[in-house]
Scaffold this active site. Structure first.
Site, PDB file in Angstrom:
ATOM      1  N   ILE A 154      45.557  38.316  10.536  1.00 44.93           N
ATOM      2  CA  ILE A 154      46.288  37.512  11.518  1.00 44.93           C
ATOM      3  C   ILE A 154      46.276  36.034  11.133  1.00 44.93           C
ATOM      4  O   ILE A 154      47.280  35.330  11.280  1.00 44.93           O
ATOM      5  CB  ILE A 154      45.688  37.738  12.919  1.00 44.93           C
ATOM      6  CG1 ILE A 154      45.988  39.174  13.388  1.00 44.93           C
ATOM      7  CG2 ILE A 154      46.246  36.729  13.920  1.00 44.93           C
ATOM      8  CD1 ILE A 154      45.318  39.546  14.695  1.00 44.93           C
ATOM      9  N   GLY A 209      37.185  35.259  13.514  1.00 44.09           N
ATOM     10  CA  GLY A 209      36.420  36.121  14.410  1.00 44.09           C
ATOM     11  C   GLY A 209      35.860  37.309  13.660  1.00 44.09           C
ATOM     12  O   GLY A 209      36.364  37.686  12.597  1.00 44.09           O
ATOM     13  N   LEU A 215      26.800  49.992  21.064  1.00 46.93           N
ATOM     14  CA  LEU A 215      26.605  50.120  22.512  1.00 46.93           C
ATOM     15  C   LEU A 215      25.551  49.131  22.972  1.00 46.93           C
ATOM     16  O   LEU A 215      24.590  48.837  22.252  1.00 46.93           O
ATOM     17  CB  LEU A 215      26.182  51.546  22.861  1.00 46.93           C
ATOM     18  CG  LEU A 215      27.231  52.648  22.614  1.00 46.93           C
ATOM     19  CD1 LEU A 215      26.615  54.019  22.912  1.00 46.93           C
ATOM     20  CD2 LEU A 215      28.461  52.423  23.481  1.00 46.93           C
ATOM     21  N   TYR A 271      31.420  41.397  21.469  1.00 53.23           N
ATOM     22  CA  TYR A 271      32.771  40.905  21.156  1.00 53.23           C
ATOM     23  C   TYR A 271      33.516  40.522  22.437  1.00 53.23           C
ATOM     24  O   TYR A 271      34.137  39.451  22.525  1.00 53.23           O
ATOM     25  CB  TYR A 271      33.531  41.994  20.398  1.00 53.23           C
ATOM     26  CG  TYR A 271      34.900  41.602  19.910  1.00 53.23           C
ATOM     27  CD1 TYR A 271      35.058  40.755  18.823  1.00 53.23           C
ATOM     28  CD2 TYR A 271      36.040  42.102  20.534  1.00 53.23           C
ATOM     29  CE1 TYR A 271      36.318  40.411  18.359  1.00 53.23           C
ATOM     30  CE2 TYR A 271      37.310  41.760  20.079  1.00 53.23           C
ATOM     31  CZ  TYR A 271      37.445  40.917  18.994  1.00 53.23           C
ATOM     32  OH  TYR A 271      38.695  40.577  18.548  1.00 53.23           O
ATOM     33  N   LYS A 282      34.974  36.855  23.569  1.00 59.13           N
ATOM     34  CA  LYS A 282      36.401  36.623  23.789  1.00 59.13           C
ATOM     35  C   LYS A 282      36.696  36.236  25.238  1.00 59.13           C
ATOM     36  O   LYS A 282      37.635  35.472  25.510  1.00 59.13           O
ATOM     37  CB  LYS A 282      37.194  37.858  23.376  1.00 59.13           C
ATOM     38  CG  LYS A 282      37.138  38.151  21.872  1.00 59.13           C
ATOM     39  CD  LYS A 282      37.707  36.994  21.050  1.00 59.13           C
ATOM     40  CE  LYS A 282      37.803  37.325  19.574  1.00 59.13           C
ATOM     41  NZ  LYS A 282      38.374  36.217  18.781  1.00 59.13           N
TER      42      LYS A 282
END
Length: 440
Positions: free
Chosen positions: A211, A282, A288, A346, A350
């Site tokens: 990206i 990123g 978990l 994560y 974010k």
């Protein structure tokens, strides 16, 4: 990555077997018109923007649609709507307009800001959000539906860049979004719609691949001078991006304690200022929560959030480096909005980006600058290509457009928010996810 099911669904024989056609989205190419057909424009009540929309479309060579036939876009100025009767009038326009939308058509509503002193007006303003999010799930063949909530003091200058973005093929993978447009935080100068970033200095972190690479290429295409930043291990790929875009490359670990100082020194010495800052870098370290260790947690938070806080803090502390119409764009994620199994670190990072954006928007506005977040959904990258087939297919299909987005879809949204003309959009979170069925 190739989307085999979408490609197969274009075949008429396959369609006869009952496989629904997955649309091929119209995407922006330099030189192509804003719209591939006429536009339908209307207003409910005394909305004062419809004429400005008609003028913008006329300048772009778009004809206004007649009473019949397909339309490339339908725009409703509902900024004066205050009552349920007005809302019913809006529906009388929208129902036939949706039927007339051509493939990859655009349904764009301009809605009123909520009036806290009038309960019915506030209810009606909120009603448009439910309406447009539902419409986005109903329109077909790659069409999208979005809502711009227009503050009374916004003015057409603050709207122009957003109108062009949401009507054009640049917003191919953006649907069901509500974006608030307020009065510009600084002066808005006329721009060339074909090169809206001409003369601007743009730094992109994580620019070596994926990206970030698409963002660098797209901003360069639109006229920006690129400062490409990535870790030293990606030096060769980073150099290729910088050479291709005619920009400069800075090998930098953005989590290092001296990273903000080194980045600002590079910008000061090589360019004298910065106009667009794209926090794209990123990482993921999925586990978990029950099995999460401190290394995974801290590594993700350091790259995805702590570095952005540090660089933004340094930029705010430097009195002269941010340009007069600076734009900061931070890449968040749908995981930060809806959460995701195995991604507490994560998702926390974010979601933290979104909190940072909302907190810094007023401070930056005082300097004529804006800050916004983009939350991508399923985007076709090297990372998603490694997913198990079933997981990848599920990720692709659970949105209104039934496919994954491309890196360029994120890049086009960055380009819109990076324009000096986007001075009326700040503190916002825009999802580039084809209207993912999960999350807000």
């Amino acid at each position: 990555m190739k989307d085999t099911l979408r490609d197969l669904s274009q075949n008429r024989f396959v369609q006869r077997l009952g496989v629904p056609r997955i649309p091929v989205l119209r995407r922006y190419e330099p030189g192509r018109p804003l719209l591939d057909g006429p536009a339908l424009v209307a207003a409910v009540g005394k909305g004062g923007i419809a004429d400005d929309v008609r003028a913008l479309l006329a300048d772009a060579g778009v004809a206004e649609a007649g009473e019949e036939g397909k339309v490339a876009a339908a725009v409703l100025d509902a900024t004066a709507v205050r009552t349920l009767d007005d809302l019913a009038t809006a529906q009388q326009f929208l129902t036939p307009a949706v039927r007339r939308l051509a493939p990859s058509g655009r349904l764009l509503l301009l809605g009123p800001a909520a009036d806290a002193e009038d309960a019915e007006a506030a209810a009606v303003a909120q009603a448009f959000e439910g309406l447009v999010r539902s419409a986005g799930k109903e329109v077909r063949a790659g069409a999208t539906a979005n809502l711009l909530v227009v503050a009374p003091d916004a003015g057409v200058d603050a709207l122009a860049s957003s109108l062009r973005f949401f009507l054009s093929a640049r917003s191919a993978f953006v649907s069901g979004q509500v974006v608030r447009v307020a009065a510009p935080v600084g002066p808005v100068e006329p721009e060339d719609p074909a090169r809206p970033l001409a003369g601007r200095i743009a730094v992109v972190t994580g620019a070596a691949r994926g990206i970030g690479e698409a963002i660098a290429d797209t901003l360069h295409r639109d006229g920006a001078t690129i400062v490409a930043v990535d870790v030293p291990a990606a030096g060769d790929a980073l150099a290729r991006v910088a050479n291709r875009t005619g920009g400069t490359a800075l090998q930098l670990d953005i989590t290092a304690s001296d990273a903000p100082e080194r980045l600002l020194a590079h910008l000061r010495d090589r360019h004298g200022r910065v106009d667009v800052v794209v926090h794209n870098a990123g990482i993921t370290r999925d586990k978990l929560l029950a099995n999460m260790d401190a290394d995974r947690w801290n590594a993700v938070l350091a790259v995805n959030l702590r570095s952005q806080l540090a660089i933004n803090g340094a930029l705010l502390a430097d009195a002269g480096l941010l340009g007069d119409s600076a734009r900061i764009v931070c890449i968040s994620s749908m995981s930060g909005i809806a959460g995701n199994r195995g991604q507490t670190n994560y998702a926390a990072s974010k979601a933290g980006v979104i909190g940072m954006v909302r907190a810094l928007a007023p401070r930056l506005a005082a300097r004529g600058a804006t800050i916004n977040a983009i939350a991508p959904g399923f985007i076709e990258t090297a990372m998603t290509a490694k997913m198990p087939l079933a997981t990848r297919e599920a990720g692709r299909r659970v949105n209104s457009l039934r496919q994954g987005g491309l890196p360029v879809d994120v890049a086009e949204a960055v380009g819109w928010l990076g324009q000096a003309a986007s001075a009326g959009v700040t503190g916002q979170v825009v999802r580039v996810d084809g209207q993912n069925m999960l999350g807000a």
